[in-house]
Enzyme design. Structure first.
Site, PDB file in Angstrom:
ATOM      1  CE  LYS A  79      80.830   0.199  17.888  1.00 49.95           C
ATOM      2  NZ  LYS A  79      80.714   1.429  18.744  1.00 49.95           N
TER       3      LYS A  79
ATOM      4  NE  ARG B 227      85.784  -0.943  18.947  1.00 59.03           N
ATOM      5  CZ  ARG B 227      85.538  -1.498  19.532  1.00 59.03           C
ATOM      6  NH1 ARG B 227      85.981  -2.978  19.786  1.00 59.03           N
ATOM      7  NH2 ARG B 227      84.534  -1.030  20.869  1.00 59.03           N
TER       8      ARG B 227
ATOM      9  CG  HIS C 227      84.307  10.409  14.876  1.00 53.86           C
ATOM     10  ND1 HIS C 227      83.345   9.546  13.892  1.00 53.86           N
ATOM     11  CD2 HIS C 227      83.279  10.101  16.100  1.00 53.86           C
ATOM     12  CE1 HIS C 227      82.698   9.181  13.936  1.00 53.86           C
ATOM     13  NE2 HIS C 227      82.090   9.306  15.543  1.00 53.86           N
TER      14      HIS C 227
ATOM     15  CD  GLU D 218      89.825   1.817  18.581  1.00 55.15           C
ATOM     16  OE1 GLU D 218      90.171   2.700  19.349  1.00 55.15           O
ATOM     17  OE2 GLU D 218      88.547   2.127  18.291  1.00 55.15           O
TER      18      GLU D 218
ATOM     19  CG  HIS E  53      87.057  13.546  18.067  1.00 55.32           C
ATOM     20  ND1 HIS E  53      87.677  12.464  17.697  1.00 55.32           N
ATOM     21  CD2 HIS E  53      85.799  13.408  18.593  1.00 55.32           C
ATOM     22  CE1 HIS E  53      86.543  11.266  18.032  1.00 55.32           C
ATOM     23  NE2 HIS E  53      85.259  11.674  17.877  1.00 55.32           N
TER      24      HIS E  53
ATOM     25  CG  HIS F 162      80.029  13.179  18.678  1.00 51.65           C
ATOM     26  ND1 HIS F 162      81.486  13.402  18.258  1.00 51.65           N
ATOM     27  CD2 HIS F 162      79.391  12.544  18.032  1.00 51.65           C
ATOM     28  CE1 HIS F 162      82.125  11.900  17.960  1.00 51.65           C
ATOM     29  NE2 HIS F 162      80.503  11.378  17.891  1.00 51.65           N
TER      30      HIS F 162
ATOM     31  CG  ASN G  36      87.895   6.614  14.882  1.00 48.32           C
ATOM     32  OD1 ASN G  36      87.045   6.815  15.242  1.00 48.32           O
ATOM     33  ND2 ASN G  36      89.233   6.269  15.455  1.00 48.32           N
TER      34      ASN G  36
HETATM   35 ZN    ZN Z   1      80.744   9.455  17.132  1.00 52.01          ZN
END
Ligand code: ZN
Ligand code: ADP
Length: 342
Positions: A214, A228, A235, A224, A239, A249, A232
């Site tokens: 990271k 970056r 994600h 971002e 999400h 999550h 995700n």
């Molecule tokens: Zn996450």
């Protein structure tokens, strides 16, 4: 102990992995320190806070609001905070988001650091300089970029984490391995049982390798603008699964990674064996890898997310274990390819 430095435009953050919490005071500058935490963490670790002015709020995502920020400002005033006061957020991601945002804005910015007590916060939330709160029904709508001076990650906190919270952290560890570290991926594959039994030396190793991924990504793209986005991975669909299937999550991101790997295979980017390895690793760590869902509801959630982000839909694909790319994906391709994960 492993120390990783993250140099950002808003300062340099030192991530101290494997540092013991009883050494926290040695990392504080002189002057007044105020701790900010949530009720659970304080109840679990009362000795940490004895004799130190502490601001405490209820635990949970619903505390991540401007009301809590105002409450913290009020307490800082009461406690006589001035520009020399140093703030320490002691807790998980919710505490670091709130403590960081309050510290970064009170008196136009106080120094702050974190003692991160969840695996998720140690490998993800505390690293990268994002702070903020939810607003108007949207997550992380209001906030600032500001690097904490330090992030102390003592793996012994993880022993009291509820299993669901542990799994959420592990999902992000697997994500970091998948996008940026084949070596971490192999360690997890070889030692998943020991990871689940929380061997401290092994936890320290995987937290360090995970933070290194990271930190490298954030170091190249703090705000971002582009790269970056690889963070995700899993994600976009994750999400949607989280919102529509009522999953945690971590569970949702696990499924999102399985689906993203399949889409990568479908595009000819990823060998099918690598998608199978990802799925097997997630399964061996106790994360879900199959689910059935209403395709239209999931696509609808992705469309809503996309609208908010503006522009085309960017999607993170894998090109191999430890290697991710971001490419545009037409919604039609998603429509054609997403289906129940079996
Ligand atoms: Zn996450
Ligand atoms: P995150 O998972 O993003 O770090 P939170 O800050 O909401 O999210 O933390 C998750 C939950 O775990 C909260 O209820 C918090 O009070 C609790 N918690 C934080 N640290 C620990 C710990 N070391 N042991 C047990 N529970 C913890």
């Amino acid at each position: 102990m492993t120390v990783l430095e993250i140099r950002g435009q808003t300062g340099t953050s030192r991530v101290l992995i494997g540092e013991r919490i009883d050494r926290l005071s040695s990392h504080l500058p002189g002057g007044q320190a105020i701790f900010i935490t949530d009720r659970n963490v304080r109840r679990l670790y009362p000795a940490l806070f004895s004799g130190i002015p502490t601001v405490e709020f209820p635990a949970g995502e619903s505390a991540k609001s401007l009301e809590t920020v105002a409450f913290i400002y009020g307490k800082l005033l009461e406690l006589g905070a001035d520009r020399s006061t140093f703030i320490v957020g002691v807790g998980g991601g919710v505490v670091s988001d709130l403590a960081g945002f309050a510290a970064a804005t009170f008196l136009r910015g106080l120094g702050f650091g974190y003692a991160s007590t969840t695996l998720l916060a140690q490998v993800d939330a505390s690293v990268g300089g994002k702070t903020g709160v939810n607003f108007g029904g949207y997550k992380n709508m209001v906030g600032v970029f500001q690097q904490p001076r330090f992030v102390l990650c003592d793996p012994s906190f993880i022993s009291t984490l509820p299993r669901g919270e542990l799994l959420s952290g592990l999902a992000e560890v697997v994500k970091h391995a998948a996008i940026g570290s084949a070596a971490l991926f192999e360690t997890l594959e070889a030692r998943s049982g020991e990871v689940l039994s929380l061997r401290p030396d092994l936890l320290e190793e995987i937290i360090a390798k995970s933070v290194a991924v990271k930190a490298a990504v954030v170091g190249r793209d703090e705000k971002e603008a582009g790269e970056r986005r690889v963070l995700n991975f899993g994600h976009t669909l994750g999400h949607a699964f989280e919102a529509r299937l009522g999953l945690s999550h971590g569970e949702a991101v696990s499924l999102g990674m399985v689906a993203a790997a399949e889409l990568s295979v479908g595009r000819g980017l990823l060998p099918a064996e690598d998608a199978a390895r990802l799925r097997a690793l997630l399964g061996s760590l106790g994360l879900p890898t199959s689910v059935s869902f209403d395709r239209d509801a999931i696509l609808d959630a992705v469309r809503k997310d996309k609208k908010r982000a503006g522009g085309g839909l960017k999607f993170v694909f894998l090109k191999g274990i430890g290697n991710a790319v971001v490419e545009d994906i037409p919604l039609g391709e998603l429509e054609g390819h997403i289906h129940d994960l079996r």
